[in-house]
Design an enzyme around this catalytic site. Structure first.
Site, mmCIF file in Angstrom:
data_model
loop_
_atom_site.group_PDB
_atom_site.id
_atom_site.type_symbol
_atom_site.label_atom_id
_atom_site.label_comp_id
_atom_site.label_asym_id
_atom_site.label_seq_id
_atom_site.Cartn_x
_atom_site.Cartn_y
_atom_site.Cartn_z
ATOM 1 N N TYR A 158 -0.118 -4.113 -1.227
ATOM 2 C CA TYR A 158 0.802 -4.584 -2.259
ATOM 3 C C TYR A 158 0.582 -3.844 -3.574
ATOM 4 O O TYR A 158 -0.529 -3.821 -4.105
ATOM 5 C CB TYR A 158 0.654 -6.089 -2.455
ATOM 6 C CG TYR A 158 0.811 -6.866 -1.178
ATOM 7 C CD1 TYR A 158 1.892 -6.623 -0.324
ATOM 8 C CD2 TYR A 158 -0.115 -7.825 -0.788
ATOM 9 C CE1 TYR A 158 2.044 -7.318 0.862
ATOM 10 C CE2 TYR A 158 0.031 -8.526 0.397
ATOM 11 C CZ TYR A 158 1.106 -8.271 1.209
ATOM 12 O OH TYR A 158 1.254 -8.954 2.387
ATOM 13 N N HIS A 225 6.436 -8.234 -2.858
ATOM 14 C CA HIS A 225 5.402 -9.267 -2.998
ATOM 15 C C HIS A 225 5.321 -9.784 -4.427
ATOM 16 O O HIS A 225 4.233 -10.021 -4.945
ATOM 17 C CB HIS A 225 4.044 -8.748 -2.517
ATOM 18 C CG HIS A 225 3.249 -9.789 -1.769
ATOM 19 N ND1 HIS A 225 2.292 -10.562 -2.371
ATOM 20 C CD2 HIS A 225 3.281 -10.174 -0.472
ATOM 21 C CE1 HIS A 225 1.757 -11.385 -1.478
ATOM 22 N NE2 HIS A 225 2.346 -11.168 -0.310
#
Length: 417
Positions: A158, A225
């Site tokens: 992420y 995310h």
């Protein structure tokens, strides 16, 4: 008619894949008849365990396990305050165990109780990653060889930050190489640092490289995310439209969902969201107003199979497909619950799949057959997964605060992970 009663409710916390998993076992007054459920909120596993043992267990003893709808609704309001992730996960463990029991009583798999099969297999996607775009493409090619037709592609996890926290995906992940990053100040505080601008540029470059090297015959997913500002997420969604994503995941956090209207007006990139949802109001208006294409709810976080099947029906009415959350921090019992819903609902989209290690299979025998990018459920009664208490005890919980959730931008500002 048999007079079934709940005799006992047990809770186990185990970490066979280095991630704390919460398992509920409900025993009945019929010898050998029990049900299993997943109550995994891995970051607060012990809190969920106590919520069940100290509050819900006494509420359940003596009740008829066949009355799933009534038990769910009455347990949900028994504490007055409701729809939070701790109590929802506690409810989920109970709810899944009751569906497991009902299937065993009927001698049918749960999907038959949900209306039977809408398809013969459940299409899966798996994660592909790497510290360079070349490594990501190599991983995608391997996934294609394994039979997957859908993949999630990330560069350095992420935000490109990588992770040393094996409690996230059971392995360490190297940060993305070659990103142009801003200089951080002195005396860095603890956290997972990433540079927003560097990450955003890398996504466009990565997807362009994948399409050039692999072509159009693979469905691509990317997960923001919730790591960037809403306006940056909109800009990225517009830039990646030309790469024909299957969907772009979590462009906004639950606190900023009003931005979806603006995003919808500016791009046709399909949007998936929902793994952090826990309250019906999180998803209700998004589905009714058709601001999303896929609902990504984490089934245990919304309370189990009972609310998830209602959520799926709402999505069906408004053309929103399911894409249930399926990370490493969900037990194989929870995985089975996902799949029983997947195979029965008509508006199924895709299922996230995290491969299981041998330790998981020893603790949770049974489960689906995975073959060439599809999951196949057996006709075993209930959810089709068992639990070996002895094997579970060999993998005690970590009960440690997660590191990967301490996301920080280059200057040290704490942001949503």
């Amino acid at each position: 008619m048999n007079n079934y009663k709940i005799l006992d409710v047990e809770v186990f916390v185990t970490a066979p894949n280095n991630i704390d998993l919460v398992v509920v076992r409900i025993k009945t007054n019929k010898t050998g008849l029990y049900g299993l459920g997943c109550a995994t909120f891995t970051q607060r596993a012990i809190a969920v365990k106590h919520a069940i043992e100290d509050y819900l267990k006494s509420f359940l003893i003596g009740k008829d396990p066949s009355n799933i709808e009534d038990i769910w609704n009455s347990a949900n309001v028994s504490g007055y305050w409701r729809n939070g992730p701790i109590m929802n996960n506690a409810l989920s463990g109970i709810d899944m165990a009751l569906w497991d029991i009902k299937g065993k009583i009927a001698d049918l798999p749960v999907y038959e109780l949900l209306g039977g099969k809408s398809r013969d297999g459940v299409a899966l996607y798996r994660h592909t990653d790497g510290s360079s775009k070349e490594e990501v493409v190599e991983d995608i090619r391997q996934a294609i060889k394994e039979g997957y037709q859908h993949v999630r592609c990330q560069l350095g996890m992420y935000g490109g930050a990588g992770t040393e926290d094996t409690g996230l995906i059971s392995k360490k992940m190297e940060a993305a190489k070659g990103l142009v990053k801003k200089r951080s100040p002195d005396n860095l505080r603890e956290g997972q640092y990433f540079d927003t601008d560097g990450y955003l540029k890398s996504v466009v470059e990565l997807l362009s490289y994948i399409r050039t090297e692999v072509g159009e015959n693979i469905e691509l997913i990317h997960d923001i995310h919730e790591r960037v500002s809403p306006i940056d997420a909109i800009k990225l969604a517009k830039k990646v439209e030309k790469f024909n994503l299957f969907y772009l995941e979590d462009p906004f956090p639950p606190e900023n969902l009003e931005w979806l209207k603006m995003l919808r007006e500016q791009t046709s990139t399909p949007i998936a969201i929902g793994e952090l949802f826990s309250h019906p109001n999180d998803w209700k208006q998004l589905i009714i107003s058709q601001q999303i294409d896929f609902i990504r709810a984490h089934i245990s976080a919304i309370g189990g199979i009972t609310p998830a099947r209602k959520l799926a029906v709402l999505g069906e009415i408004f053309g929103v497909r399911t894409a249930w959350h399926g990370p490493g921090d969900i037990s194989p019992i929870g995985v089975a619950a996902n799949l029983h819903l997947d195979i029965s609902v008509s508006n199924f989209g895709i299922q996230e799949w995290t491969p299981m290690n041998q330790q998981l299979r020893e603790v949770f025998p049974g489960g689906p057959i995975i073959k060439e990018g599809y999951a196949y459920l057996t006709d075993a009664p209930g959810l089709g997964v068992d639990f070996c208490e002895k094997a579970a005890l060999a993998h005690p919980p970590r009960n440690e605060p997660p590191e990967w959730t301490l996301a920080r931008t280059y200057d040290g500002t704490s942001v949503k992970p």
